[in-house]
Design a protein around this motif. Sequence first.
Motif, mmCIF file in Angstrom:
data_model
loop_
_atom_site.group_PDB
_atom_site.id
_atom_site.type_symbol
_atom_site.label_atom_id
_atom_site.label_comp_id
_atom_site.label_asym_id
_atom_site.label_seq_id
_atom_site.Cartn_x
_atom_site.Cartn_y
_atom_site.Cartn_z
ATOM 1 N N UNK A 18 0.835 -1.207 0.000
ATOM 2 C CA UNK A 18 0.000 0.000 0.000
ATOM 3 C C UNK A 18 0.868 1.254 0.000
ATOM 4 N N UNK A 19 1.938 1.226 0.773
ATOM 5 C CA UNK A 19 2.843 2.383 0.824
ATOM 6 C C UNK A 19 3.516 2.603 -0.521
ATOM 7 N N UNK A 20 4.007 1.525 -1.133
ATOM 8 C CA UNK A 20 4.694 1.628 -2.426
ATOM 9 C C UNK A 20 3.775 2.230 -3.478
ATOM 10 N N UNK A 21 2.540 1.796 -3.508
ATOM 11 C CA UNK A 21 1.613 2.232 -4.556
ATOM 12 C C UNK A 21 1.204 3.698 -4.432
ATOM 13 N N UNK A 22 1.378 4.283 -3.239
ATOM 14 C CA UNK A 22 1.017 5.700 -3.120
ATOM 15 C C UNK A 22 2.241 6.617 -3.171
ATOM 16 N N UNK A 32 6.381 15.001 -0.715
ATOM 17 C CA UNK A 32 5.724 13.869 -1.365
ATOM 18 C C UNK A 32 6.252 12.576 -0.737
ATOM 19 N N UNK A 33 5.606 11.472 -1.051
ATOM 20 C CA UNK A 33 6.019 10.183 -0.490
ATOM 21 C C UNK A 33 7.065 9.522 -1.380
ATOM 22 N N UNK A 34 8.135 9.041 -0.736
ATOM 23 C CA UNK A 34 9.223 8.345 -1.426
ATOM 24 C C UNK A 34 9.455 7.022 -0.699
ATOM 25 N N UNK A 35 9.624 5.944 -1.458
ATOM 26 C CA UNK A 35 9.863 4.628 -0.862
ATOM 27 C C UNK A 35 11.259 4.128 -1.207
ATOM 28 N N UNK A 36 11.865 3.475 -0.236
ATOM 29 C CA UNK A 36 13.178 2.862 -0.415
ATOM 30 C C UNK A 36 13.002 1.381 -0.076
ATOM 31 N N UNK A 37 13.094 0.525 -1.097
ATOM 32 C CA UNK A 37 12.809 -0.896 -0.935
ATOM 33 C C UNK A 37 14.094 -1.678 -0.682
ATOM 34 N N UNK A 38 14.028 -2.571 0.299
ATOM 35 C CA UNK A 38 15.197 -3.344 0.694
ATOM 36 C C UNK A 38 14.832 -4.827 0.752
#
Length: 286
Positions: free
Chosen positions: A21-25, A75-81
């Motif tokens: 959900x976080x990634x998609x927004x 804005x929202x930024x995601x850092x995937x690990x």
Amino acid sequence: MLYLVGLGLGDAKDITVKGLEAVRRCRRVYLEAYTSLLAVGKEALEEFYGKELILADRETVEQEADSILKEADVCDVAFLVVGDPFGATTHSDLVLRAVKLGIPYRVIHNASIMSAVGCCGLQLYNFGETVSIVFWTESWKPESFFDKIQKNRRNGMHTLCLLDIKVKEQSLENLMKGRKVYEPARYMSVNQAAEQLLSIIKNRRLQGDEPEITENTICVGLARVGAADQKIASGTLQQMSTAELGSPLHSLIVTGSMHPMELEMLQLFSVDRCSSSENNAFERTV
């Protein structure tokens, strides 16, 4: 908001619902691409997440972190690990940078090799300090990890050995000349790690020492933990030098004192259940 999202250990579907959900927004989504890897590629993740991913290599994360945090205050930024967000210290650095810039952050955890190693039957609270085994070169053959493994074993503790990953690395020559030419990716295997440990044991004996760890010490090799084709093999350190575990990523466990139930579990994964030497090795550990 900066989101640090753990992806788990297997494939695209291992992300949590909260993480997805976080990634998609998010407006921008970065995929950390140097401390680990999943069983699927970037394209499969993009298809499942429904978002374009920006690959973040070591240079980007450690030297250009401000580019990741750019506009994360508005804005929202995601850092995937892969695994859990705090499996590597560089990601703590990213959090500290965000805090200094006044950017709020949120961590969404997931399974990590640090906990998933329990799949082999060894009890997690019996593990001591985790070590990293690095690739040796002709001129650089560190042994500090061996001393930590020995310390754990003297205390009756198991040791999880994380094996070296070389992604987007430069040769010394290209580095000195400032050329952006990178070596092919390399992933240390259980065989290579075992061979280095055996070499250290041999060297220590030549120096008059008798190491706590020997060729007959019970070890566990793990490959692709969390994937559908995960593989586990238990046996002596000598046997780990030839055990066939297939493609990366690999991890190695050097055991300490074992509970009878741990021994029974490891025998399920014995590299050669019919081998009398293997059975004797397990019996000597009781």
